[in-house]
Design an enzyme around this catalytic site. Sequence first.
Site, PDB file in Angstrom:
ATOM      1  N   ARG A 176     -41.857  -3.319 -47.554  1.00 24.87           N
ATOM      2  CA  ARG A 176     -42.984  -2.380 -47.349  1.00 24.87           C
ATOM      3  C   ARG A 176     -42.549  -1.006 -46.854  1.00 24.87           C
ATOM      4  O   ARG A 176     -43.329  -0.289 -46.235  1.00 24.87           O
ATOM      5  CB  ARG A 176     -44.039  -2.969 -46.420  1.00 24.87           C
ATOM      6  CG  ARG A 176     -44.692  -4.230 -46.964  1.00 24.87           C
ATOM      7  CD  ARG A 176     -46.025  -4.531 -46.318  1.00 24.87           C
ATOM      8  NE  ARG A 176     -46.491  -5.825 -46.788  1.00 24.87           N
ATOM      9  CZ  ARG A 176     -46.256  -6.981 -46.161  1.00 24.87           C
ATOM     10  NH1 ARG A 176     -45.568  -6.992 -45.047  1.00 24.87           N
ATOM     11  NH2 ARG A 176     -46.707  -8.100 -46.662  1.00 24.87           N
ATOM     12  N   LYS A 233     -42.545  12.157 -54.779  1.00 23.74           N
ATOM     13  CA  LYS A 233     -43.101  11.370 -55.884  1.00 23.74           C
ATOM     14  C   LYS A 233     -42.032  10.414 -56.384  1.00 23.74           C
ATOM     15  O   LYS A 233     -40.920  10.832 -56.726  1.00 23.74           O
ATOM     16  CB  LYS A 233     -43.548  12.281 -57.029  1.00 23.74           C
ATOM     17  CG  LYS A 233     -44.892  12.920 -56.806  1.00 23.74           C
ATOM     18  CD  LYS A 233     -45.415  13.512 -58.114  1.00 23.74           C
ATOM     19  CE  LYS A 233     -46.760  14.170 -57.932  1.00 23.74           C
ATOM     20  NZ  LYS A 233     -47.267  14.731 -59.200  1.00 23.74           N
ATOM     21  N   GLU A 290     -37.917  23.213 -65.812  1.00 22.69           N
ATOM     22  CA  GLU A 290     -38.655  23.153 -64.541  1.00 22.69           C
ATOM     23  C   GLU A 290     -38.412  24.419 -63.715  1.00 22.69           C
ATOM     24  O   GLU A 290     -39.285  24.866 -62.975  1.00 22.69           O
ATOM     25  CB  GLU A 290     -38.252  21.904 -63.736  1.00 22.69           C
ATOM     26  CG  GLU A 290     -38.502  20.562 -64.436  1.00 22.69           C
ATOM     27  CD  GLU A 290     -39.958  20.075 -64.364  1.00 22.69           C
ATOM     28  OE1 GLU A 290     -40.835  20.814 -63.878  1.00 22.69           O
ATOM     29  OE2 GLU A 290     -40.203  18.932 -64.812  1.00 22.69           O
ATOM     30  N   LYS A 297     -41.553  24.682 -54.343  1.00 18.02           N
ATOM     31  CA  LYS A 297     -42.060  23.310 -54.362  1.00 18.02           C
ATOM     32  C   LYS A 297     -42.461  22.877 -52.952  1.00 18.02           C
ATOM     33  O   LYS A 297     -43.510  22.251 -52.761  1.00 18.02           O
ATOM     34  CB  LYS A 297     -41.020  22.349 -54.935  1.00 18.02           C
ATOM     35  CG  LYS A 297     -41.512  20.911 -54.919  1.00 18.02           C
ATOM     36  CD  LYS A 297     -41.165  20.127 -56.149  1.00 18.02           C
ATOM     37  CE  LYS A 297     -41.923  18.813 -56.196  1.00 18.02           C
ATOM     38  NZ  LYS A 297     -41.538  17.958 -57.309  1.00 18.02           N
ATOM     39  N   GLU A 307     -51.326  15.292 -53.789  1.00 19.50           N
ATOM     40  CA  GLU A 307     -51.914  15.853 -55.005  1.00 19.50           C
ATOM     41  C   GLU A 307     -53.418  15.636 -55.092  1.00 19.50           C
ATOM     42  O   GLU A 307     -53.949  15.134 -56.085  1.00 19.50           O
ATOM     43  CB  GLU A 307     -51.204  15.283 -56.246  1.00 19.50           C
ATOM     44  CG  GLU A 307     -51.484  16.126 -57.488  1.00 19.50           C
ATOM     45  CD  GLU A 307     -50.511  15.836 -58.618  1.00 19.50           C
ATOM     46  OE1 GLU A 307     -49.287  15.868 -58.387  1.00 19.50           O
ATOM     47  OE2 GLU A 307     -50.991  15.587 -59.733  1.00 19.50           O
ATOM     48  N   ARG A 358     -51.418  20.759 -55.650  1.00 22.27           N
ATOM     49  CA  ARG A 358     -50.106  20.271 -56.090  1.00 22.27           C
ATOM     50  C   ARG A 358     -50.050  20.047 -57.588  1.00 22.27           C
ATOM     51  O   ARG A 358     -48.978  20.106 -58.198  1.00 22.27           O
ATOM     52  CB  ARG A 358     -49.755  18.963 -55.341  1.00 22.27           C
ATOM     53  CG  ARG A 358     -48.400  18.417 -55.761  1.00 22.27           C
ATOM     54  CD  ARG A 358     -47.872  17.301 -54.871  1.00 22.27           C
ATOM     55  NE  ARG A 358     -46.580  16.853 -55.395  1.00 22.27           N
ATOM     56  CZ  ARG A 358     -45.716  16.098 -54.738  1.00 22.27           C
ATOM     57  NH1 ARG A 358     -45.995  15.683 -53.523  1.00 22.27           N
ATOM     58  NH2 ARG A 358     -44.568  15.750 -55.291  1.00 22.27           N
ATOM     59  N   ASN A 385     -47.519  20.479 -62.409  1.00 19.29           N
ATOM     60  CA  ASN A 385     -47.485  19.726 -63.653  1.00 19.29           C
ATOM     61  C   ASN A 385     -47.749  20.597 -64.883  1.00 19.29           C
ATOM     62  O   ASN A 385     -48.141  20.077 -65.930  1.00 19.29           O
ATOM     63  CB  ASN A 385     -48.512  18.592 -63.591  1.00 19.29           C
ATOM     64  CG  ASN A 385     -48.166  17.586 -62.513  1.00 19.29           C
ATOM     65  OD1 ASN A 385     -47.038  17.123 -62.417  1.00 19.29           O
ATOM     66  ND2 ASN A 385     -49.129  17.274 -61.667  1.00 19.29           N
ATOM     67  N   HIS A 412     -46.919  19.301 -68.291  1.00 19.77           N
ATOM     68  CA  HIS A 412     -46.541  17.896 -68.145  1.00 19.77           C
ATOM     69  C   HIS A 412     -47.503  16.934 -68.844  1.00 19.77           C
ATOM     70  O   HIS A 412     -47.082  15.864 -69.266  1.00 19.77           O
ATOM     71  CB  HIS A 412     -46.412  17.520 -66.667  1.00 19.77           C
ATOM     72  CG  HIS A 412     -45.129  17.977 -66.028  1.00 19.77           C
ATOM     73  ND1 HIS A 412     -44.757  19.304 -65.983  1.00 19.77           N
ATOM     74  CD2 HIS A 412     -44.113  17.296 -65.418  1.00 19.77           C
ATOM     75  CE1 HIS A 412     -43.579  19.417 -65.371  1.00 19.77           C
ATOM     76  NE2 HIS A 412     -43.179  18.223 -65.014  1.00 19.77           N
ATOM     77  N   HIS A 418     -45.812  14.541 -71.191  1.00 23.63           N
ATOM     78  CA  HIS A 418     -45.822  13.085 -71.062  1.00 23.63           C
ATOM     79  C   HIS A 418     -46.284  12.420 -72.351  1.00 23.63           C
ATOM     80  O   HIS A 418     -45.790  11.354 -72.726  1.00 23.63           O
ATOM     81  CB  HIS A 418     -46.733  12.660 -69.898  1.00 23.63           C
ATOM     82  CG  HIS A 418     -46.160  12.966 -68.546  1.00 23.63           C
ATOM     83  ND1 HIS A 418     -46.889  12.855 -67.390  1.00 23.63           N
ATOM     84  CD2 HIS A 418     -44.921  13.380 -68.170  1.00 23.63           C
ATOM     85  CE1 HIS A 418     -46.125  13.189 -66.350  1.00 23.63           C
ATOM     86  NE2 HIS A 418     -44.938  13.516 -66.806  1.00 23.63           N
ATOM     87  N   HIS A 453     -37.030  14.602 -70.469  1.00 28.11           N
ATOM     88  CA  HIS A 453     -38.246  15.033 -69.782  1.00 28.11           C
ATOM     89  C   HIS A 453     -38.398  16.564 -69.804  1.00 28.11           C
ATOM     90  O   HIS A 453     -39.459  17.093 -70.136  1.00 28.11           O
ATOM     91  CB  HIS A 453     -38.226  14.513 -68.337  1.00 28.11           C
ATOM     92  CG  HIS A 453     -39.355  15.013 -67.490  1.00 28.11           C
ATOM     93  ND1 HIS A 453     -40.682  14.719 -67.768  1.00 28.11           N
ATOM     94  CD2 HIS A 453     -39.379  15.812 -66.381  1.00 28.11           C
ATOM     95  CE1 HIS A 453     -41.458  15.297 -66.857  1.00 28.11           C
ATOM     96  NE2 HIS A 453     -40.694  15.960 -66.004  1.00 28.11           N
TER      97      HIS A 453
END
Lengths: 361, 361
Positions: A118, A140, A182, A224, A234, A238, A242, A245, A249, A262
């Site tokens: 955990r 992330k 990026e 960032k 987010e 935030r 993206n 993105h 994606h 990517h």
Amino acid sequence: MKHLELDLGARSYPIFIAPGILGDGALWLKYIRGQQVCIVSNDTIAPLYLASLKQQLADKSVCEVILPDGESHKTLAVLENIFDTLLQANHNRSTTLIALGGGVVGDMCGFAAACYQRGVQFIQIPTTLLAMVDSSVGGKTGVNHPLGKNMIGAFHQPNCVLADLNLLNTLPDREFSAGMAEVIKYGLICDADFFVWLEQNMSALMGRDTELLSEAVYRCCVNKANVVADDEREGGRRAILNLGHTFGHAIETAEGYGNWLHGEAVAAGTALALALSVKMGWLPPEVEKRGLALLVQADLPIAPPPNMNVDQFLQLMGRDKKVLDGQLRLILLTGLGEAVVSSEASVEIISQVLLAAGVGA
Amino acid sequence: MKHLELDLGARSYPIFIAPGILGDGALWLKYIRGQQVCIVSNDTIAPLYLASLKQQLADKSVCEVILPDGESHKTLAVLENIFDTLLQANHNRSTTLIALGGGVVGDMCGFAAACYQRGVQFIQIPTTLLAMVDSSVGGKTGVNHPLGKNMIGAFHQPNCVLADLNLLNTLPDREFSAGMAEVIKYGLICDADFFVWLEQNMSALMGRDTELLSEAVYRCCVNKANVVADDEREGGRRAILNLGHTFGHAIETAEGYGNWLHGEAVAAGTALALALSVKMGWLPPEVEKRGLALLVQADLPIAPPPNMNVDQFLQLMGRDKKVLDGQLRLILLTGLGEAVVSSEASVEIISQVLLAAGVGA
């Protein structure tokens, strides 16, 4: 050496940027609080840098997990290897994981750290430009699902990030370019001055000038860190990180993870977001042109794969995490360095932009 | 109706306890904030209660995942079913998962909610006594690994917990008893008055008197809520909730998940913890006797499986999450209703207690 702090209260952490800091254990060993360490790397990076990392950890009890390289292995099934190794070595809650690799290794190692017992601590040592400027910062983590990228994951912040620019010496050109997508993103969404600086310095950056790269990585991390400090999970702003993105994606999922890198998919997606921003009447066409020129200078694709069609794009985009109650939310530009999160672009107008970019009907 | 609040700042949530509240949508539908709902249940519970739950959700867009029943299916591989269903149904970040089942369903659904798109909301509707008094409250979620129980998971709090006592009507006796092990635990670790109340009322409770059960569930939840509010992520005091669990997890792992029910393993583990507490000279032997008597009255085992040996126990316990830097930490009692987290019990003394309990040399 450059150094900045990501300010997240009790979860704050430093980012160190310099050539050679991997060998400077005195700087970063204090961020490992227990005796147990598990290094997660991949079969491309481990032969290059694992031994020198382990040298710094001679006083610790170290185990290692070497994952197969590539986005196609960023799955729950491969993640289990990390848990297997940790349990076989009896690692407990005070263990520290170290991600030694690019975005895939960082995302998987971070997610394993988020879930093992955990939650245990971890450190990011990014070995690609993309990971240095983007994925290693901000917490992330996660893995892909056959139906969508990064669909399973957690927000879990590292103890520190070590960006050793010397590690970029072995990075293949294609991966270096992918990282530059990026870098350019930060200029477009929130830092017009940096965008201008990139226009002035892109050819030297592509020649891998260490001094300039160091400055670029620092500027990206500062941008960032500011965005993440405002909105860690987010809930709002935030999402501007993206840019490109949601389109990207869709490309990665459709083409098979790893066939488009990517950063390449983000570049093509950014080109689509620029075109859509112009089509909405929000962005002067000459900003789009400057953005495309910079992507091209970084040897990046600016057109989506021609084998995709509009319906496929829309369906895959509809599954993106930026969708809220059926509304497709996209990051669009309203000026150089100015981004908004908007659901105002209709399916019709998105389709027109995709068709104009050469996507099949 | 009984109602309490688990106070965790922005993550606070209510726990409702009463017969029939599953049918009282007016009470709890407000805890579902979006339009999409995914019910996670198992193939034993779904035929009994899924239809009436769905009736309350007629205005929502609902999908469902029916998992195979039992602890042996609490794995990462089975967890993937939940992600598959969510993605196939295009569920986005505003979805709410509902756990309709016992501890296994609650732990898996909660972990899926923690990880899906890096975190979505969920609701607990426990259908076993054990889940009502323990696992549905406090935000511990996760799955097992062949080498250790609950080794992969997250802290993720639900939006609310609905303990509908009518759902216990269909609970098999063996599972009911298993739940009683956790009920007795609260008396032992932190609530001597409740322990005395249990001694007075155990036979009526075992007869499933709804009024008394309602009181017992409430008292357990109040105790758990107090402990969790003080120490959400188990940095310290929360560990006392694991009385008997380090021994118990070793039993579950050694015997194969599901062959001993979790509550049964906890009962045998509690008996070992009581014996060890006496052996350390910390607990009067008559408290041990009263604890054992109550476990027996609840039809629970108080001896570990005779096919296990001491080395196997110690090895499996050494992998438990309560181990810190090689130190095995156990929950021991210093009096009725008084527990401590201690690493003072030596391997020798633990071995003696195991041998005295009939474990092989």
